[in-house]
Scaffold this active site. Sequence first.
Site, PDB file in Angstrom:
ATOM      1  CG  ASP A 519      -1.899  -1.282   1.336  1.00 50.51           C
ATOM      2  OD1 ASP A 519      -1.778  -1.803   0.217  1.00 50.51           O
ATOM      3  OD2 ASP A 519      -2.751  -0.822   2.867  1.00 50.51           O
ATOM      4  CG  ASP A 520       3.522   2.092   2.498  1.00 53.70           C
ATOM      5  OD1 ASP A 520       2.006   2.707   2.789  1.00 53.70           O
ATOM      6  OD2 ASP A 520       4.528   1.623   3.613  1.00 53.70           O
TER       7      ASP A 520
END
Length: 653
Positions: A519-520
Site C-alpha cells: 500500500d505504500d
Amino acid sequence: MAGAYVSNMAQYNKMYRQSLDEPEKFWGMMSKDFYWKEMWHTLNEVNFDYTKGPVSIKWFLGSKTNLAYNALDRHIEAGKGDNIAFYWEGNDDESRAYTYNEVYEMVCKFANVLKSKGIKKGDTVAIYLPMVVELPVAMLACARIGAVHSVVFGGFSADALASRVADCKARVLVTADGVMRAKKLVNLLDIVDNADKILKADKEANHKLDSIIVVERNSKAGPLKEQHEPWNKLMAGASADCPVEWMDAEDPLFLLYTSGSTGKPKGVLHTTAGYMVWSATTFKYVFDYRPGDVYWCTADCGWITGHSYITYGPMINGATQVLFEGVPTHPTPARCWEIIDKYKVNQFYTAPTAVRSLMSFGEQYPEGHSLKSLRVLGSVGEPINPEAWRWYSKHVGRGQCSISDTWWQTETGGHMITPLPGATPQKPGFATKPFFGVEPAILDPDGKEQDGACAGYLTIKRSWPGQLRGIYGDQERFEKTYFQLFNGANEMISKDKYITGDACRRDKDGYYCITGRIDDVINVSGHRIGTAELESALSQFEHCVEAAVVGFPHPIKGEAIYAFVTLEQGYEMTPEVQKALKQVVRSEIGAFAAPDKIQFAPALPKTRSGKIMRRILRRIAAGVTDVSEFGDISTITDPSIIDELLENAKHAS
Ligand code: ATP
Ligand code: MG
C-alpha cells in the site's frame, strides 16, 4: 571473511541451490545441529492453494523434540553449563550475569510453578514483562511443558493487553510490579489490574484470568494486592526437577500478535520443529555466531525479533548474549556504545528507528568508544535508508563490519532476505539475497511473475520451516491475508504463493531491496514510487531527523505526495525549508517525485516496536480530522501525537 560459516558467494550459491533442488538432503544436514527425541521421516506437506483444500503447512513430520531441551539441557549435558547465557543490563546501573545452569534451574522451577497452577500441554500463558531474565525464563518454561506462550509487549495499554489475553484465552498471566523505562516509572500492576477489570466487565469475551504471577522488580509501583502472587515465593516452593514434554513437530509453540502497522494485529501461530530449525539456523548463519562470541539484540521479547533472536535462536546455539532492560538513549546517547565495550559485543542487532535516533545526537557518541570487538551489525523492522546505513557502517562499524539488513516478518518466524557476513558483498539499502530455502517471486500488477531486474509485489513461492501455521482461531483471515492477492479491480491475481504484503525491487545482480508495504507505493501520474525511496531522499536534507511519506488523492495526478518531516531541535518548517526539501527530492529522484505538500511533524506516529504508522498519516493527508476515523490505534506509542500532527497539518504546503 576468514573462518565465516559461509565465506564467499560461490559457497552461498552452492548451498542456496542445494536448499531448493535437494531440500531433503539440505535440511537433513541442517537438522544435525539439534536434538531430536524422534527424527522426522517426511520433510514437509504443504498446500498454499485454497481451491485444493484448506491452506496447511507442516514440516519435519514424524519428529518429536522440545525447544527448551535444545536451548538448555543439551548445552549442560555437553559440559557448557557454566557458560554465560545472559549478561543482564538494567535500565540504570544494575547488571548481573546468568549461566546456562542458572537459567536451566529457573526454567525448571517456573515450569513446575505453572503446572501447580493447572497449566498443561496446549494451554496458553500470557506474559507481560519488562526485559528481565524472568521473561525468557517464562517463555522457555512454557516450551518445556508444552504450554503455548503469548507474550505481550510490556509497553501496551490495559485495553491492548485485555484484548490479547481474551483472544488467546490465557488463564495465567506473568507480569512485574513496575519498571523504570529511561526516567519514567511504568506501573505494570495498575495496567494489569485495569486489564483484569476490562476482562471481567466484557461479557462478550467471556474470559477471565485465574492467576496473576508478579515478578517484584520495582516496589515504587506499590504493594502487591490480594490477587497478585509473588514470583519469588512461588519459585521458593518449586522443585528444580521438571521432565521435558516431548512435542510433536506441529504442536503449537507460541502465539504472537503482529505490530499493527497496517491494521488490527493478527495472532500469528508458530509451531515446534520448523520454528526451532528456522530460528536457530538463521541465527547461526546470519550473525555468523561462533562459540565465545557475545551477541546483543536490543529488541524486546515482546516482538518476534526477541522471540527468534533472543529467546530461541541464540539459546539453541548456546550463545552468550546481552539482555538489555533500558533504552538506547538513557542515561545518555552513548549507552549502547558503553555496553558494547563493556561486554566486548561481537554482533549488535537493532532497528533503523534506533539508528536514526542515535544518529541525530551526532557521531561524537560512538566516536568516544573503542567498538573494536564488533564484527556484524544487524538491522530489522523497517527499510534502513542508505543515509542511516552509511552512518551505522562508518561510525559504529568503523568500516570494518558487515551490515546485515535482515528482511523478515512475525509471520516468517526468522530471516528471509539478508546478507551473510563475510560472503555477501554489501549495498546500502538492500536486504540483498534470500536465505537458504527461500524462493522469492516478484509479481507485476497482473500477478505475473517477473524475471531479472524488476519491481512489484514480493511473494514467496514455496514454504520454509519457520512459516506461520495460521492466525489463531481464524483460518479464513489466514488464507485471505497471506495466500490471496487482489488487484485494484478486486480480481484475484495470485492464490498459490505466500503474499508478504511488502513491495520490492530486484536489481541486475539479483539483490532485493524492500521498498515498503504494498500500500505504500504511490502512483503519481503513472509513476510508481516507493515511500522508502522518497523518505531516503528527504533524509538527505541536513536538518531532517526523520521523514514519512504517504499518498493523497489528487484530481489530475491520481495520487500526490504528502511528506511529514521531523527537523532537528530548534529548526522550524519555514517556506525556505519546504523548498529545500522539495529540491533534495528533485535532485535525488526526479521532479515528478517532489512532494506536493510538506508538513512539520514534532514526531511521527509509531507502533510500540518503533515502526511508522503510515495508515494514520494517510488519513491526515486526506484531510480526516476526526480521530474516531483513524482505525485501530491501540498499538501507537503516544496518541497525543495525532493531535499535534492535525494542528501542524493546517500549515502544510
Ligand atoms: P502488521 O502486520 O500488523 O501491519 P507489521 O507488519 O509491522 O504489523 P511485523 O511482523 O513486526 O509487523 O513487521 C514485519 C514488516 O516489517 C515487514 O513486512 C516489512 O514491511 C518490515 N520490515 C522488517 N524488516 C525489514 C527490512 N529489513 N527492510 C524493510 N522492511 C522490513
Ligand atoms: Mg505485517
